[in-house]
Motif scaffolding. Structure first.
Motif, mmCIF file in Angstrom:
data_model
loop_
_atom_site.group_PDB
_atom_site.id
_atom_site.type_symbol
_atom_site.label_atom_id
_atom_site.label_comp_id
_atom_site.label_asym_id
_atom_site.label_seq_id
_atom_site.Cartn_x
_atom_site.Cartn_y
_atom_site.Cartn_z
ATOM 1 N N ASN A 163 10.112 79.198 65.077
ATOM 2 C CA ASN A 163 9.659 80.465 65.667
ATOM 3 C C ASN A 163 8.487 81.046 64.894
ATOM 4 O OD1 ASN A 163 13.032 81.553 66.405
ATOM 5 N ND2 ASN A 163 11.579 80.581 67.788
ATOM 6 N N HIS A 164 7.626 81.746 65.618
ATOM 7 C CA HIS A 164 6.509 82.443 64.986
ATOM 8 C C HIS A 164 7.009 83.450 63.963
ATOM 9 C CE1 HIS A 164 2.825 84.884 64.591
ATOM 10 N NE2 HIS A 164 3.610 85.923 64.769
ATOM 11 N N HIS A 165 8.059 84.204 64.314
ATOM 12 C CA HIS A 165 8.508 85.268 63.409
ATOM 13 C C HIS A 165 9.133 84.721 62.131
ATOM 14 C CE1 HIS A 165 12.534 84.778 65.438
ATOM 15 N NE2 HIS A 165 12.971 85.107 64.240
ATOM 16 N N VAL A 166 9.508 83.433 62.123
ATOM 17 C CA VAL A 166 10.061 82.825 60.909
ATOM 18 C C VAL A 166 8.962 82.619 59.862
ATOM 19 C CG1 VAL A 166 11.132 80.722 59.963
ATOM 20 C CG2 VAL A 166 12.008 81.735 62.080
ATOM 21 N N VAL A 167 7.757 82.270 60.302
ATOM 22 C CA VAL A 167 6.670 81.923 59.367
ATOM 23 C C VAL A 167 5.546 82.954 59.370
ATOM 24 C CG1 VAL A 167 7.164 79.461 59.491
ATOM 25 C CG2 VAL A 167 5.569 80.469 61.129
ATOM 26 N N GLU A 168 5.732 84.067 60.048
ATOM 27 C CA GLU A 168 4.684 85.082 60.171
ATOM 28 C C GLU A 168 4.277 85.639 58.801
ATOM 29 O OE1 GLU A 168 3.829 89.015 62.954
ATOM 30 O OE2 GLU A 168 5.884 88.335 62.618
ATOM 31 N N ASN A 169 2.965 85.795 58.620
ATOM 32 C CA ASN A 169 2.379 86.382 57.396
ATOM 33 C C ASN A 169 2.734 85.609 56.125
ATOM 34 O OD1 ASN A 169 1.283 88.546 58.915
ATOM 35 N ND2 ASN A 169 3.234 89.641 58.804
ATOM 36 N N SER A 170 2.905 84.315 56.258
ATOM 37 C CA SER A 170 3.264 83.509 55.090
ATOM 38 C C SER A 170 2.025 83.153 54.268
ATOM 39 C CB SER A 170 3.959 82.216 55.526
ATOM 40 O OG SER A 170 3.091 81.440 56.333
ATOM 41 N N THR A 171 2.224 83.037 52.942
ATOM 42 C CA THR A 171 1.193 82.472 52.074
ATOM 43 C C THR A 171 1.563 81.047 51.679
ATOM 44 O OG1 THR A 171 2.270 83.396 50.102
ATOM 45 C CG2 THR A 171 0.561 84.730 51.152
ATOM 46 N N ARG A 172 2.836 80.708 51.868
ATOM 47 C CA ARG A 172 3.315 79.350 51.596
ATOM 48 C C ARG A 172 4.595 79.131 52.391
ATOM 49 N NH1 ARG A 172 6.836 77.978 46.936
ATOM 50 N NH2 ARG A 172 7.260 75.751 47.069
ATOM 51 N N ILE A 173 4.738 77.904 52.931
ATOM 52 C CA ILE A 173 5.929 77.562 53.703
ATOM 53 C C ILE A 173 6.562 76.327 53.082
ATOM 54 C CG2 ILE A 173 6.836 76.904 55.964
ATOM 55 C CD1 ILE A 173 4.344 78.266 57.177
ATOM 56 N N THR B 204 15.049 78.199 60.637
ATOM 57 C CA THR B 204 15.332 76.795 60.913
ATOM 58 C C THR B 204 14.178 76.205 61.708
ATOM 59 O OG1 THR B 204 17.696 77.311 60.989
ATOM 60 C CG2 THR B 204 17.028 75.224 61.954
ATOM 61 N N GLY B 205 14.005 74.915 61.600
ATOM 62 C CA GLY B 205 13.029 74.189 62.395
ATOM 63 C C GLY B 205 13.550 72.789 62.647
ATOM 64 N N PHE B 206 12.831 72.031 63.462
ATOM 65 C CA PHE B 206 13.238 70.647 63.710
ATOM 66 C C PHE B 206 12.000 69.794 63.982
ATOM 67 C CE2 PHE B 206 13.319 72.814 67.776
ATOM 68 C CZ PHE B 206 12.738 71.913 68.666
ATOM 69 N N GLY C 108 16.055 73.388 73.982
ATOM 70 C CA GLY C 108 15.504 74.716 73.747
ATOM 71 C C GLY C 108 15.276 74.991 72.275
ATOM 72 N N VAL C 109 14.449 76.006 72.016
ATOM 73 C CA VAL C 109 14.187 76.490 70.654
ATOM 74 C C VAL C 109 14.828 77.867 70.540
ATOM 75 C CG1 VAL C 109 12.442 77.034 68.924
ATOM 76 C CG2 VAL C 109 11.988 75.248 70.635
ATOM 77 N N ASN C 110 15.825 77.995 69.694
ATOM 78 C CA ASN C 110 16.559 79.253 69.567
ATOM 79 C C ASN C 110 15.662 80.367 69.038
ATOM 80 O OD1 ASN C 110 18.960 77.914 70.313
ATOM 81 N ND2 ASN C 110 19.281 77.247 68.200
ATOM 82 N N THR C 111 15.879 81.550 69.546
ATOM 83 C CA THR C 111 15.117 82.700 69.063
ATOM 84 C C THR C 111 15.974 83.953 69.090
ATOM 85 O OG1 THR C 111 13.171 84.099 69.413
ATOM 86 C CG2 THR C 111 14.148 83.097 71.378
ATOM 87 N N LEU C 112 15.842 84.768 68.067
ATOM 88 C CA LEU C 112 16.523 86.064 68.019
ATOM 89 C C LEU C 112 15.626 87.183 68.524
ATOM 90 C CD1 LEU C 112 18.514 86.084 64.651
ATOM 91 C CD2 LEU C 112 19.448 86.253 66.942
ATOM 92 N N SER D 291 17.181 81.098 63.873
ATOM 93 C CA SER D 291 15.908 81.212 64.588
ATOM 94 C C SER D 291 15.023 80.003 64.337
ATOM 95 C CB SER D 291 15.170 82.473 64.152
ATOM 96 O OG SER D 291 15.770 83.619 64.675
ATOM 97 N N GLY D 292 14.497 79.445 65.399
ATOM 98 C CA GLY D 292 13.616 78.291 65.299
ATOM 99 C C GLY D 292 14.328 76.966 65.370
ATOM 100 N N GLY D 293 15.663 76.995 65.338
ATOM 101 C CA GLY D 293 16.435 75.764 65.400
ATOM 102 C C GLY D 293 16.619 75.278 66.826
ATOM 103 N N PRO D 294 17.191 74.085 66.984
ATOM 104 C CA PRO D 294 17.329 73.505 68.316
ATOM 105 C C PRO D 294 18.589 73.951 69.057
ATOM 106 C CG PRO D 294 18.086 71.932 66.680
ATOM 107 C CD PRO D 294 17.609 73.147 65.917
#
Length: 357
Positions: free
Chosen positions: A97-107, A81-83, A219-223, A206-209
């Motif tokens: 969150n970083h871990h949501v988009v880590e090592n991505s080739t496309r988002i 999730t993002g906002f 805050g930015v939620n994180t697992l 993860s990554g949501g508000p």
């Protein structure tokens, strides 16, 4: 004569008792909430229970939230999730969150109308678990209102907006309270300040508000910091801290943290380090166990057994707080450390000219 006096006295008593009962009856009738006389003096009160609703706050944030797909090649490898935290005439900017988009080739992002758009990763930091994305302004529907942690208290109602288990559960709301404000957790060699909440934060959130009842993101939620065996304990990165990182990541700058050059022991853990000789009356601070050569600490003259108790007048009761405070400074800054050495408080100027790898 005596009989007449006795009759008058008896008549007076009867009249007095009658007036007393009449007065009580009138008082109860005029004051229906007044307690009725009884042997055990019980008091009954009417209690009205009001159902708290966060529907208006949800409306403030809902359309600012997006679902995120992280692609590696043609395959989705993670979701989250993002906002939207700001927008200009051309672009909208999102936190996740970083871990949501880590090592991505496309988002890819999907808004609340299920409209899809590609997102560009401006920057991310694995230690803080924060990433900043940019999309076309037309791809988003709303910009979130940002609050701050300081104006919210333990016990205040908060809620999350996310997509646990995937896009089919987009926009799921979970509600709870702020369980702790000044929590510090260690991860990947750094210390992070987090908000603790009992609102459910599940995979996909993860990554949501994390949002207060005013509809403001706090805050930015994180697992990343959650232990699987602990229930009812979620964490969010305070929006104040997240925005400090976002300001740099948005510009493509790397987050660089200063190195002090020491190993430390908390006062409460000194029994693990019997070689350290510390006054038993000292109850808080970070004890220097070792000073590395050619580091800011060695050049400032810090020594083993020194107890760091302040950074620029900010008290640091333990290692976690010291690290968090230290990481608020930039490479090249000079700080003043207040230490206890041989029972006396002294100050040392430390130039932070080395970076944490």
């Amino acid at each position: 004569m005596k009989n007449n006096n006795f009759k008058q006295l008896l008549l007076g008593i009867v009249i007095g008792i009658s007036i007393a009962f009449l007065t009580m009856d009138i008082y109860v009738r005029i004051n229906p909430t007044a307690p009725a006389p009884s042997n055990n003096n019980l008091i009954h009160k009417n209690v009205t229970i009001v159902e708290n609703s966060i529907s208006e706050a949800i409306e403030e944030i809902y359309d600012a939230v997006v679902f995120i797909n992280n692609y590696s090649g043609n395959s989705i490898v993670s979701t989250g999730t993002g906002f939207v935290y700001k927008a200009d005439n051309k672009y909208a900017y999102l936190l996740t969150n970083h871990h949501v988009v880590e090592n991505s080739t496309r988002i890819e992002i999907i808004n609340s109308d299920r409209e899809k758009a590609d997102a560009y990763l401006l920057g991310s930091d694995k230690y803080a678990d924060i990433a900043v994305l940019r999309v076309s302004k037309n791809a988003v529907k709303k910009v979130a209102k940002l609050g701050n942690l300081e104006n919210n208290n333990i016990g205040d109602t908060v809620f999350t907006v996310g997509s646990p288990m995937g896009i089919e559960f987009f926009g799921t709301i979970t509600k709870g309270v702020i369980s702790g404000k000044e929590r510090f957790v260690d991860t990947d060699e750094i210390t992070m300040r987090v908000i603790q909440t009992d609102a459910a934060i599940n995979p996909g959130n993860s990554g949501g508000p994390l949002v207060n009842i005013m509809g403001e993101v706090i805050g930015v939620n994180t697992l990343k910091f959650v232990k699987a065996e602990v229930e009812g304990m979620g964490f969010a990165i305070p929006i104040d801290d997240a925005m400090k990182y976002a300001e740099k990541l948005e510009k493509g700058e790397k987050i660089v943290r200063p190195l002090l050059g020491v190993t430390l022991v908390d006062i409460e853990n000194l029994f693990y380090s019997p070689q350290l000789k510390i006054d038993k009356n000292i109850k808080s601070g970070a004890v220097i166990n070792n000073v590395y050569d050619n580091t800011p600490a060695s050049r400032a003259g810090l020594k083993t057994n020194d107890i760091i108790i302040k950074v620029n007048e900010i008290e640091v009761p333990n290692i976690a707080y010291l690290r968090y405070t230290l990481y608020q400074y930039n490479i090249g800054d000079t700080i003043t450390l207040t230490i206890i050495r041989d029972g006396k408080e002294i100050q040392k100027q430390v130039k932070l000219d080395m970076a944490l790898d």
